[in-house]
Design a protein around this motif. Structure first.
Motif, PDB file in Angstrom:
ATOM      1  N   ARG A 168       0.848  -1.190   0.000  1.00 47.11           N
ATOM      2  CA  ARG A 168       0.000   0.000   0.000  1.00 47.11           C
ATOM      3  C   ARG A 168       0.884   1.241   0.000  1.00 47.11           C
ATOM      4  N   THR A 169       0.724   2.081  -1.004  1.00 53.48           N
ATOM      5  CA  THR A 169       1.516   3.319  -1.103  1.00 53.48           C
ATOM      6  C   THR A 169       0.609   4.542  -1.152  1.00 53.48           C
ATOM      7  N   ASP A 170      -0.683   4.352  -0.797  1.00 54.35           N
ATOM      8  CA  ASP A 170      -1.616   5.465  -0.891  1.00 54.35           C
ATOM      9  C   ASP A 170      -1.816   6.133   0.470  1.00 54.35           C
ATOM     10  N   TYR A 171      -2.537   7.250   0.431  1.00 57.24           N
ATOM     11  CA  TYR A 171      -2.907   8.002   1.628  1.00 57.24           C
ATOM     12  C   TYR A 171      -4.373   7.712   1.907  1.00 57.24           C
ATOM     13  N   ARG A 172      -4.702   7.316   3.150  1.00 59.06           N
ATOM     14  CA  ARG A 172      -6.015   6.789   3.477  1.00 59.06           C
ATOM     15  C   ARG A 172      -6.724   7.702   4.477  1.00 59.06           C
ATOM     16  N   VAL A 173      -7.879   8.205   4.102  1.00 59.62           N
ATOM     17  CA  VAL A 173      -8.663   9.071   4.971  1.00 59.62           C
ATOM     18  C   VAL A 173      -9.935   8.326   5.368  1.00 59.62           C
ATOM     19  N   GLN A 174     -10.189   8.244   6.683  1.00 60.51           N
ATOM     20  CA  GLN A 174     -11.371   7.558   7.191  1.00 60.51           C
ATOM     21  C   GLN A 174     -12.349   8.575   7.780  1.00 60.51           C
ATOM     22  N   PHE A 175     -13.626   8.429   7.407  1.00 65.88           N
ATOM     23  CA  PHE A 175     -14.695   9.254   7.954  1.00 65.88           C
ATOM     24  C   PHE A 175     -15.675   8.339   8.686  1.00 65.88           C
ATOM     25  N   PRO A 176     -15.907   8.540   9.996  1.00 65.94           N
ATOM     26  CA  PRO A 176     -16.822   7.651  10.726  1.00 65.94           C
ATOM     27  C   PRO A 176     -18.280   7.945  10.385  1.00 65.94           C
ATOM     28  N   LEU A 177     -19.054   6.888  10.221  1.00 62.19           N
ATOM     29  CA  LEU A 177     -20.503   7.006  10.030  1.00 62.19           C
ATOM     30  C   LEU A 177     -21.254   6.478  11.243  1.00 62.19           C
ATOM     31  N   ALA A 178     -20.708   5.445  11.865  1.00 66.49           N
ATOM     32  CA  ALA A 178     -21.302   4.869  13.074  1.00 66.49           C
ATOM     33  C   ALA A 178     -20.232   4.056  13.780  1.00 66.49           C
ATOM     34  N   GLY A 179     -20.417   3.845  15.071  1.00 66.04           N
ATOM     35  CA  GLY A 179     -19.486   3.009  15.805  1.00 66.04           C
ATOM     36  C   GLY A 179     -18.112   3.635  15.942  1.00 66.04           C
ATOM     37  N   ARG A 180     -17.132   2.770  16.136  1.00 65.40           N
ATOM     38  CA  ARG A 180     -15.788   3.235  16.503  1.00 65.40           C
ATOM     39  C   ARG A 180     -14.747   2.293  15.926  1.00 65.40           C
ATOM     40  N   SER A 181     -13.639   2.872  15.501  1.00 67.45           N
ATOM     41  CA  SER A 181     -12.465   2.079  15.143  1.00 67.45           C
ATOM     42  C   SER A 181     -11.234   2.800  15.672  1.00 67.45           C
ATOM     43  N   VAL A 182     -10.158   2.055  15.814  1.00 68.67           N
ATOM     44  CA  VAL A 182      -8.895   2.619  16.293  1.00 68.67           C
ATOM     45  C   VAL A 182      -7.808   2.264  15.295  1.00 68.67           C
ATOM     46  N   SER A 183      -7.085   3.275  14.833  1.00 65.35           N
ATOM     47  CA  SER A 183      -5.969   3.062  13.905  1.00 65.35           C
ATOM     48  C   SER A 183      -4.659   3.145  14.673  1.00 65.35           C
ATOM     49  N   VAL A 184      -3.817   2.150  14.469  1.00 65.13           N
ATOM     50  CA  VAL A 184      -2.506   2.108  15.121  1.00 65.13           C
ATOM     51  C   VAL A 184      -1.449   2.268  14.037  1.00 65.13           C
ATOM     52  N   MET A 185      -0.633   3.332  14.186  1.00 62.15           N
ATOM     53  CA  MET A 185       0.451   3.622  13.236  1.00 62.15           C
ATOM     54  C   MET A 185       1.723   3.841  14.040  1.00 62.15           C
ATOM     55  N   GLY A 186       2.608   2.853  14.025  1.00 61.83           N
ATOM     56  CA  GLY A 186       3.783   2.936  14.883  1.00 61.83           C
ATOM     57  C   GLY A 186       3.350   2.921  16.336  1.00 61.83           C
ATOM     58  N   ARG A 187       3.728   3.960  17.093  1.00 54.86           N
ATOM     59  CA  ARG A 187       3.346   4.062  18.505  1.00 54.86           C
ATOM     60  C   ARG A 187       2.131   4.959  18.707  1.00 54.86           C
TER      61      ARG A 187
END
Length: 276
Positions: A76-95
């Motif tokens: 994956r070499t792209d830039y990823r933008v997330q927009f929440p609609l419902a619920g919850r997620s957690v992104s972990v990038m390094g620390r």
């Protein structure tokens, strides 16, 4: 009895709707993600992915119906933008851990692997920018080479500024893409939408080139800014010096002098560089 009508975002562009966990994992593996569903049980909700590819942007809607862990791979070499609609997620990038929920989105940059841990009720819109397209766009705006990878601040505030604008624009684009008679059925309109979203991201969200970019923008007279805006909105069309002078609202000789002073390039030389 009629089947329920699908009104999920991008419902005119379904990619997957099933309860086959292995099939979903295979689909995501083909896109550079490793997926695990650690708590999936018989009877959990179906998984749904709607997606559309534009020339430089991939838009998709994701709902797993169960807890899910997706990890990017080096492919994956792209830039990823997330927009929440419902619920919850957690992104972990390094620390760094960033929550995607309520009025906070997340931007992932291809400088390290990203793991996204989604709750069972999580539903999100995702917008992926091709890495080479984003760098070309930023190169043209700065008029200098990008040496290091672009690293965005991963927390995207959706309550104000660029984050709020991006979310509005993306939601409008999704609504339009679900209407077969909308303007975005025209490839020329899609190109201008992509330019708008790229400009909004690199100008509005903090990254490691923000200071240089804003200094470059600050020294440009209004005539140059108007000409540059016209160039980036019309890169897909032939552009003449006369058109640039009209867009800038100054005589051609004046624009040439201002453009040279602000960017170090003649206007048409800037156009050529912006295209390549």
């Amino acid at each position: 009895m009629h089947a329920p009508v699908d009104r999920s975002p991008l419902h005119r562009h379904p990619e997957l709707c099933c309860s086959d966990a292995a099939g979903v994992a295979d689909l995501l593996a083909s896109k550079g993600f490793n997926l695990t569903l650690p708590r999936r049980r018989e009877g959990d909700g179906g998984m749904q992915i709607n997606a559309i590819d534009l020339p430089s942007i991939h838009l998709c809607y994701v709902s797993y119906g169960t807890e899910a862990i997706a990890t990017t791979t080096p492919a994956r070499t792209d830039y990823r933008v997330q927009f929440p609609l419902a619920g919850r997620s957690v992104s972990v990038m390094g620390r760094t851990e960033i929550v995607c929920a309520d009025m906070q989105g997340v931007i992932g940059s291809p400088v390290c692997d990203q793991t996204i841990r989604s709750a069972a009720n999580s539903r999100r819109l995702m917008m992926y920018f091709a890495g080479d397209a984003l760098i070309r766009h930023l190169n043209a705006m700065m008029d200098e080479a990008i040496v290091e990878k672009v690293r965005f601040d991963p927390a995207l505030d959706l309550t104000r500024g660029a984050g709020r604008s991006l979310q509005r624009w993306v939601m409008l684009a999704v609504e339009e893409l679900d209407d077969s008679n909308a303007l975005l059925a025209n490839p020329l309109a899609v190109t201008q939408l992509e330019q708008l979203l790229l400009t909004g991201l690199v100008c509005g969200q903090s990254h490691n080139y923000s200071d240089q970019l804003h200094r470059r923008i600050a020294i440009s007279p209004r005539s140059v800014r108007r000409a540059i805006d016209y160039i980036h909105a019309n890169l897909h069309l032939p552009i003449t010096a006369e058109q640039l002078a009209t867009a800038a609202a100054v005589p051609g000789r004046t624009l040439y002098a201002h453009f040279r002073q602000a960017t170090g390039l003649a206007p048409l030389a800037y156009v050529r560089k912006a295209r390549y």
